[in-house]
Motif scaffolding. Structure first.
Motif, PDB file in Angstrom:
ATOM      1  N   VAL A  20       0.858  -1.182   0.000  1.00 56.38           N
ATOM      2  CA  VAL A  20       0.000   0.000   0.000  1.00 56.38           C
ATOM      3  C   VAL A  20       0.895   1.233   0.000  1.00 56.38           C
ATOM      4  O   VAL A  20       1.818   1.336   0.811  1.00 56.38           O
ATOM      5  N   PHE A  21       0.603   2.171  -0.890  1.00 58.91           N
ATOM      6  CA  PHE A  21       1.451   3.339  -1.092  1.00 58.91           C
ATOM      7  C   PHE A  21       0.645   4.628  -0.939  1.00 58.91           C
ATOM      8  O   PHE A  21      -0.566   4.660  -1.201  1.00 58.91           O
ATOM      9  N   VAL A  22       1.347   5.687  -0.513  1.00 60.28           N
ATOM     10  CA  VAL A  22       0.724   7.003  -0.466  1.00 60.28           C
ATOM     11  C   VAL A  22       0.383   7.401  -1.895  1.00 60.28           C
ATOM     12  O   VAL A  22       1.218   7.312  -2.794  1.00 60.28           O
ATOM     13  N   ARG A  23      -0.841   7.811  -2.083  1.00 63.12           N
ATOM     14  CA  ARG A  23      -1.302   8.128  -3.425  1.00 63.12           C
ATOM     15  C   ARG A  23      -0.554   9.333  -3.974  1.00 63.12           C
ATOM     16  O   ARG A  23      -0.502  10.385  -3.345  1.00 63.12           O
ATOM     17  N   ASP A  24       0.031   9.154  -5.137  1.00 65.57           N
ATOM     18  CA  ASP A  24       0.774  10.221  -5.793  1.00 65.57           C
ATOM     19  C   ASP A  24      -0.153  10.877  -6.803  1.00 65.57           C
ATOM     20  O   ASP A  24      -0.125  10.588  -7.991  1.00 65.57           O
ATOM     21  N   TYR A  25      -1.014  11.775  -6.307  1.00 63.88           N
ATOM     22  CA  TYR A  25      -1.992  12.387  -7.198  1.00 63.88           C
ATOM     23  C   TYR A  25      -2.282  13.803  -6.733  1.00 63.88           C
ATOM     24  O   TYR A  25      -2.535  14.037  -5.556  1.00 63.88           O
ATOM     25  N   ARG A  26      -2.226  14.721  -7.657  1.00 70.85           N
ATOM     26  CA  ARG A  26      -2.501  16.127  -7.370  1.00 70.85           C
ATOM     27  C   ARG A  26      -3.974  16.411  -7.652  1.00 70.85           C
ATOM     28  O   ARG A  26      -4.434  16.234  -8.783  1.00 70.85           O
ATOM     29  N   PRO A  27      -4.748  16.829  -6.650  1.00 69.96           N
ATOM     30  CA  PRO A  27      -6.175  17.073  -6.873  1.00 69.96           C
ATOM     31  C   PRO A  27      -6.417  18.082  -7.984  1.00 69.96           C
ATOM     32  O   PRO A  27      -5.628  19.002  -8.210  1.00 69.96           O
ATOM     33  N   LEU A  28      -7.511  17.894  -8.692  1.00 74.95           N
ATOM     34  CA  LEU A  28      -7.913  18.801  -9.750  1.00 74.95           C
ATOM     35  C   LEU A  28      -8.728  19.925  -9.138  1.00 74.95           C
ATOM     36  O   LEU A  28      -9.714  19.693  -8.441  1.00 74.95           O
ATOM     37  N   ARG A  29      -8.305  21.156  -9.369  1.00 75.75           N
ATOM     38  CA  ARG A  29      -9.006  22.317  -8.829  1.00 75.75           C
ATOM     39  C   ARG A  29     -10.051  22.755  -9.864  1.00 75.75           C
ATOM     40  O   ARG A  29      -9.716  23.334 -10.899  1.00 75.75           O
ATOM     41  N   ARG A  30     -11.299  22.459  -9.575  1.00 73.35           N
ATOM     42  CA  ARG A  30     -12.394  22.760 -10.506  1.00 73.35           C
ATOM     43  C   ARG A  30     -12.890  24.170 -10.241  1.00 73.35           C
ATOM     44  O   ARG A  30     -13.545  24.431  -9.244  1.00 73.35           O
ATOM     45  N   ARG A  31     -12.588  25.086 -11.150  1.00 70.18           N
ATOM     46  CA  ARG A  31     -12.946  26.497 -10.988  1.00 70.18           C
ATOM     47  C   ARG A  31     -14.352  26.710 -11.532  1.00 70.18           C
ATOM     48  O   ARG A  31     -14.543  26.964 -12.721  1.00 70.18           O
ATOM     49  N   GLY A  32     -15.326  26.609 -10.630  1.00 73.26           N
ATOM     50  CA  GLY A  32     -16.716  26.513 -11.026  1.00 73.26           C
ATOM     51  C   GLY A  32     -17.268  27.704 -11.782  1.00 73.26           C
ATOM     52  O   GLY A  32     -18.206  27.548 -12.563  1.00 73.26           O
ATOM     53  N   ILE A  33     -16.722  28.897 -11.574  1.00 74.93           N
ATOM     54  CA  ILE A  33     -17.240  30.079 -12.251  1.00 74.93           C
ATOM     55  C   ILE A  33     -16.444  30.390 -13.518  1.00 74.93           C
ATOM     56  O   ILE A  33     -17.020  30.579 -14.598  1.00 74.93           O
ATOM     57  N   GLN A  34     -15.129  30.408 -13.406  1.00 73.40           N
ATOM     58  CA  GLN A  34     -14.301  30.758 -14.552  1.00 73.40           C
ATOM     59  C   GLN A  34     -14.492  29.807 -15.730  1.00 73.40           C
ATOM     60  O   GLN A  34     -14.516  30.220 -16.893  1.00 73.40           O
ATOM     61  N   ARG A  35     -14.662  28.530 -15.447  1.00 76.24           N
ATOM     62  CA  ARG A  35     -14.739  27.526 -16.518  1.00 76.24           C
ATOM     63  C   ARG A  35     -15.986  27.694 -17.380  1.00 76.24           C
ATOM     64  O   ARG A  35     -16.015  27.260 -18.534  1.00 76.24           O
ATOM     65  N   LEU A  36     -17.045  28.319 -16.840  1.00 78.90           N
ATOM     66  CA  LEU A  36     -18.291  28.460 -17.587  1.00 78.90           C
ATOM     67  C   LEU A  36     -18.464  29.833 -18.212  1.00 78.90           C
ATOM     68  O   LEU A  36     -19.488  30.114 -18.838  1.00 78.90           O
ATOM     69  N   ALA A  37     -17.467  30.703 -18.060  1.00 76.79           N
ATOM     70  CA  ALA A  37     -17.551  32.040 -18.634  1.00 76.79           C
ATOM     71  C   ALA A  37     -17.599  31.963 -20.159  1.00 76.79           C
ATOM     72  O   ALA A  37     -16.929  31.133 -20.779  1.00 76.79           O
ATOM     73  N   GLN A  38     -18.386  32.847 -20.768  1.00 73.06           N
ATOM     74  CA  GLN A  38     -18.507  32.830 -22.228  1.00 73.06           C
ATOM     75  C   GLN A  38     -17.158  33.038 -22.912  1.00 73.06           C
ATOM     76  O   GLN A  38     -16.905  32.481 -23.979  1.00 73.06           O
TER      77      GLN A  38
END
Length: 252
Positions: free
Chosen positions: A72-90
């Motif tokens: 069992v290993f420490v998970r080597d993963y960088r969380p994805l930062r979901r920018r809820g407002i910027q991503r939907l801007a026109q």
């Protein structure tokens, strides 16, 4: 980790807490192997099942992962930062960029599963999209994989009468994606609503996201509205909770 005689937590939970603290302090870094069941049994004087449960807690939380035959290993993963407002801007999709480009920076995102079909609208979808009983919807189902790890399942529903014959009915919707195509059809999204909740995954979701049954998922249901409040899309998303940070940045 210091404990007291009146600590009523189960032993496996105390061991898991101790390991978690060691990870957070940097004693074990991403990719490092954690003490195995035999190590924990010897160190804490517990049965194998207790040691297994302790490691299972960390795996269920997405902190650790098993590697067959290695431990069992420490998970080597960088969380994805979901920018809820910027991503939907026109300005995002309107300029031909994917809404995902607001989140992933220079990381590798792949949509490895795509199906598009025309189906009868589920009752909940027909209600929100204000469809007649015999109206069909275009259904787009996708799985998104980031850095080789499945992170999101998404199913979009759009009125078939609006999108018929457009690129939205194809696997590749083109630059700017579905929202750019809706704009070209005269149904430009001008408002979005997202509802968020969480629960444990179904067996199918756990398999599709490559997570254990104990890892929660985040459910986001987004509705896109065109002018005059007309709903033009429902997108039901299932996210691996351990892979995401949901960020909402707005003025007071």
């Amino acid at each position: 980790m210091a404990t007291t005689d009146d600590d009523r937590r189960p032993k496996y939970q105390r061991i898991a807490d101790s390991l978690r603290e060691a990870i957070q302090s940097g004693e074990y870094g991403p990719g490092d192997r954690l003490p195995g069941e035999n190590d924990l049994m010897s160190e804490h004087g517990v049965a194998r099942m207790t040691a297994r449960q302790a490691l299972g807690v960390l795996k269920d939380e997405g902190i650790a992962e098993s590697r067959k035959g290695a431990g069992v290993f420490v998970r080597d993963y960088r969380p994805l930062r979901r920018r809820g407002i910027q991503r939907l801007a026109q300005e995002q999709w309107g300029s031909g960029r994917s809404i995902w480009s607001a989140d992933i920076e220079n990381r590798t995102l792949v949509v490895d599963q795509v199906t598009v079909s025309e189906e009868a609208a589920p009752e909940r979808v027909a209600l929100v999209l204000d469809l007649a009983d015999d109206d069909d919807v275009c259904v787009r189902r996708r799985r998104f994989v980031l850095d080789g790890k499945p992170v999101l399942l998404a199913t979009s529903y759009l009125p078939a009468s609006i999108v018929e014959g457009s690129a939205i009915t194809q696997e590749d919707t083109g630059p700017g994606g579905t929202y750019a195509r809706l704009a070209e059809l005269g149904y430009k999204p001008v408002h979005f609503r997202e509802e968020i909740r969480s629960r444990m995954p179904t067996k199918h979701e756990a398999a599709q996201l490559s997570i254990s049954a104990g890892t929660p998922v985040i459910l986001i249901c987004r509705t896109a509205f065109a002018d005059e409040g007309r709903p033009v899309e429902i997108n039901e998303m299932t996210l691996d909770a351990a892979s995401y940070i949901l960020e909402y940045d707005f003025d007071a």
